[in-house]
Motif scaffolding. Sequence first.
Motif, PDB file in Angstrom:
ATOM      1  N   ARG A  96       0.908  -0.972  -0.068  1.00 56.17           N
ATOM      2  CA  ARG A  96      -0.045  -0.044   0.145  1.00 56.17           C
ATOM      3  C   ARG A  96       0.877   1.236   0.160  1.00 56.17           C
ATOM      4  O   ARG A  96       1.886   1.235   0.768  1.00 56.17           O
ATOM      5  CB  ARG A  96      -0.856  -0.101   1.165  1.00 56.17           C
ATOM      6  N   VAL A  97       0.668   2.246  -0.975  1.00 61.88           N
ATOM      7  CA  VAL A  97       1.446   3.481  -1.172  1.00 61.88           C
ATOM      8  C   VAL A  97       0.580   4.417  -1.063  1.00 61.88           C
ATOM      9  O   VAL A  97      -0.426   4.502  -1.782  1.00 61.88           O
ATOM     10  CB  VAL A  97       2.381   3.313  -2.339  1.00 61.88           C
ATOM     11  N   VAL A 154      -3.058   4.742  -2.905  1.00 61.28           N
ATOM     12  CA  VAL A 154      -4.239   5.653  -2.443  1.00 61.28           C
ATOM     13  C   VAL A 154      -3.762   7.151  -2.700  1.00 61.28           C
ATOM     14  O   VAL A 154      -2.661   7.592  -2.204  1.00 61.28           O
ATOM     15  CB  VAL A 154      -4.543   5.574  -0.852  1.00 61.28           C
ATOM     16  N   TYR A 155      -4.350   7.916  -3.307  1.00 62.58           N
ATOM     17  CA  TYR A 155      -4.043   9.223  -3.812  1.00 62.58           C
ATOM     18  C   TYR A 155      -4.708  10.373  -3.066  1.00 62.58           C
ATOM     19  O   TYR A 155      -5.886  10.427  -2.570  1.00 62.58           O
ATOM     20  CB  TYR A 155      -4.422   9.675  -5.314  1.00 62.58           C
ATOM     21  N   PHE A 156      -3.973  11.438  -2.503  1.00 59.94           N
ATOM     22  CA  PHE A 156      -4.312  12.711  -1.995  1.00 59.94           C
ATOM     23  C   PHE A 156      -4.075  13.728  -2.671  1.00 59.94           C
ATOM     24  O   PHE A 156      -2.562  13.830  -2.809  1.00 59.94           O
ATOM     25  CB  PHE A 156      -3.537  12.667  -0.451  1.00 59.94           C
ATOM     26  N   GLN A 214      -4.811   1.674   8.597  1.00 63.47           N
ATOM     27  CA  GLN A 214      -4.218   0.888   7.934  1.00 63.47           C
ATOM     28  C   GLN A 214      -3.022   1.195   7.291  1.00 63.47           C
ATOM     29  O   GLN A 214      -2.934   1.941   6.419  1.00 63.47           O
ATOM     30  CB  GLN A 214      -5.329   0.317   6.891  1.00 63.47           C
ATOM     31  N   ALA A 215      -1.866   0.742   7.546  1.00 67.53           N
ATOM     32  CA  ALA A 215      -0.778   1.435   7.376  1.00 67.53           C
ATOM     33  C   ALA A 215      -0.380   1.226   6.140  1.00 67.53           C
ATOM     34  O   ALA A 215      -0.627   0.210   5.188  1.00 67.53           O
ATOM     35  CB  ALA A 215       0.469   0.507   8.241  1.00 67.53           C
ATOM     36  N   ALA A 261      -4.027  13.892   6.429  1.00 73.02           N
ATOM     37  CA  ALA A 261      -4.938  12.982   5.866  1.00 73.02           C
ATOM     38  C   ALA A 261      -4.317  11.585   5.695  1.00 73.02           C
ATOM     39  O   ALA A 261      -4.742  10.298   5.735  1.00 73.02           O
ATOM     40  CB  ALA A 261      -5.788  13.365   4.462  1.00 73.02           C
ATOM     41  N   VAL A 262      -2.873  11.725   5.056  1.00 71.32           N
ATOM     42  CA  VAL A 262      -2.403  10.435   5.034  1.00 71.32           C
ATOM     43  C   VAL A 262      -1.942   9.774   6.347  1.00 71.32           C
ATOM     44  O   VAL A 262      -2.173   8.522   6.470  1.00 71.32           O
ATOM     45  CB  VAL A 262      -1.128  10.731   4.031  1.00 71.32           C
ATOM     46  N   ILE A 263      -1.555  10.599   7.208  1.00 71.10           N
ATOM     47  CA  ILE A 263      -1.252   9.822   8.331  1.00 71.10           C
ATOM     48  C   ILE A 263      -2.199   9.250   9.201  1.00 71.10           C
ATOM     49  O   ILE A 263      -2.257   8.311   9.629  1.00 71.10           O
ATOM     50  CB  ILE A 263      -0.691  10.950   9.343  1.00 71.10           C
TER      51      ILE A 263
END
Length: 524
Positions: free
Chosen positions: A212-213, A243-245, A272-273, A264-266
């Motif tokens: 997951r990136v 997963v895009y931010f 879910q890491a 939001a990423v953190i």
Amino acid sequence: MQYLEVPFAQKEQAKALGARWDPLKKKWYLPDADQLDLTPFQAWLPAELHAVAQVDATSDAGEQSALSLSELLRQVQQRLLQAFSQTLWVKAEIANLSERRGHWYLELSENNDQGQTLASCRAMIWASQAESLLASFEQVTGSALADGQQVLVQVQVNFHERFGFSLVIVGIDPSFTLGAIEANLIAIRQALIKQGIYQQNKRFAWPGDFFRVAVIAPPKAAGLGDFRAEADHLAKHQLCEFVYFYSGFQGDNAADEIAIAFEAVIARHNVQAFDALVIIRGGGAKLDLNPLNHLKLASLIAQAPLPVLTGIGHERDNTILDEVANRRFDTPSKVIAAISQQLVQAAKQANQAWQVIQQTSLLQLQQAKANLAQLKQQLRFQQTQQLGYWQQQLSPLYQQIQHTSLRQINAARIQLDYQITQIHQQAWRPIQPLKTHLSELNQQVTKGAKQQINLQRQACQQWIGFILSAGPQTQLKRGFALAKTIQGAPILSAQAAQQAGQFNLEFADGAVSVITTHNNQESS
């Protein structure tokens, strides 16, 4: 330049009339107020301009020696030209920049560390020099002249009796602008080192595999398209999830937008890491990197709880984000290429490990089979030896046990026979009288049964004779007659005979037909 008092609700109206926004003073202003008709702006002019100046008409003592305003301003102009006959290099920040008929008009300012304006003035680049100066600046810096840039400009002092003080820009040193960016970069770097977090994100090991990136990028960046071309292929085959931010990477709000995306990423990472965070931008001018050289962003990335990979899109120029990140790549394409290569390498390592495991397992299985066969042979040999040994050891014991058992069995058999004999003798004594009494009872029962059978036989014979003597023929012989219908059915009553009309009477020697009459219910 004239500042205006414009309410927020009327800002679009003021903008449409030609007013400009000063981000430092946070006010609307007219850059060339002395050349404009201020009638449309009367409602927004400061109150002091509406006051009517009161002149003391009674005092005219100095009228003869007074200078006119134009004469005074011309003298000021001459003094300035004499004092500043040569061009000067001036450091300032561009507060505002606009173009009109090929001429470029600037608002230069100087601010202190608290953001307060210490000085400001108008400046212009005439059309005759604008093209060459701006092109040279953009060629060196990679970015066009813009608001907010620190510049070192070569200026000529100018003063006009109508337009006031201004500076005419005749040269620009682009290296100073780049130097200001580098100075900011050095200050941020020293602050991070002082906090002890400059190398913190580099302590994370390069992920052995990517599942997951998280990706932070501008939504419409060309570099994002290059990145997703390969990333979508990996996601399609379920090799890695991306997963895009999205966030802006330019402008005054770039740092805040990126920080919001980072938070939001953190938040998602805590649920879910992610294996890594990728920050990409892709292309653009060198000065466009300046919004990324921000202490807040650098601190967030340095202290991120996962490795951060950057692909800002510059091969030679770094940002502070590249420095504190776990790993820097020149372009977004190289970031995804590294991830893809790691996935391929991990797959190859897994395949090699599987082959090693398979080969090792086969060797161990073969060795185990060989050891098992050898142990089986040894076990059979040892079993044969042990069996022979114990047969030798048990043979005398078996014979001894057999002899002993036979003796004990014979003795037990003799004892048993004696006990059986005793039991028979003891049991027969009380049985003999009972047997004799039982025989007597049997004889009595047999005799009584025979007597009863004879009596019952005689009684049955008597009953049979009685039954036979009571038949119809016997009754007819005694003088009785039997009435029957024409069909042969017996008539049991006179009423039945009357109703029949005609019937037969049977006698012992024959039958007669009888017809009944209704008179006195007698037959004839």
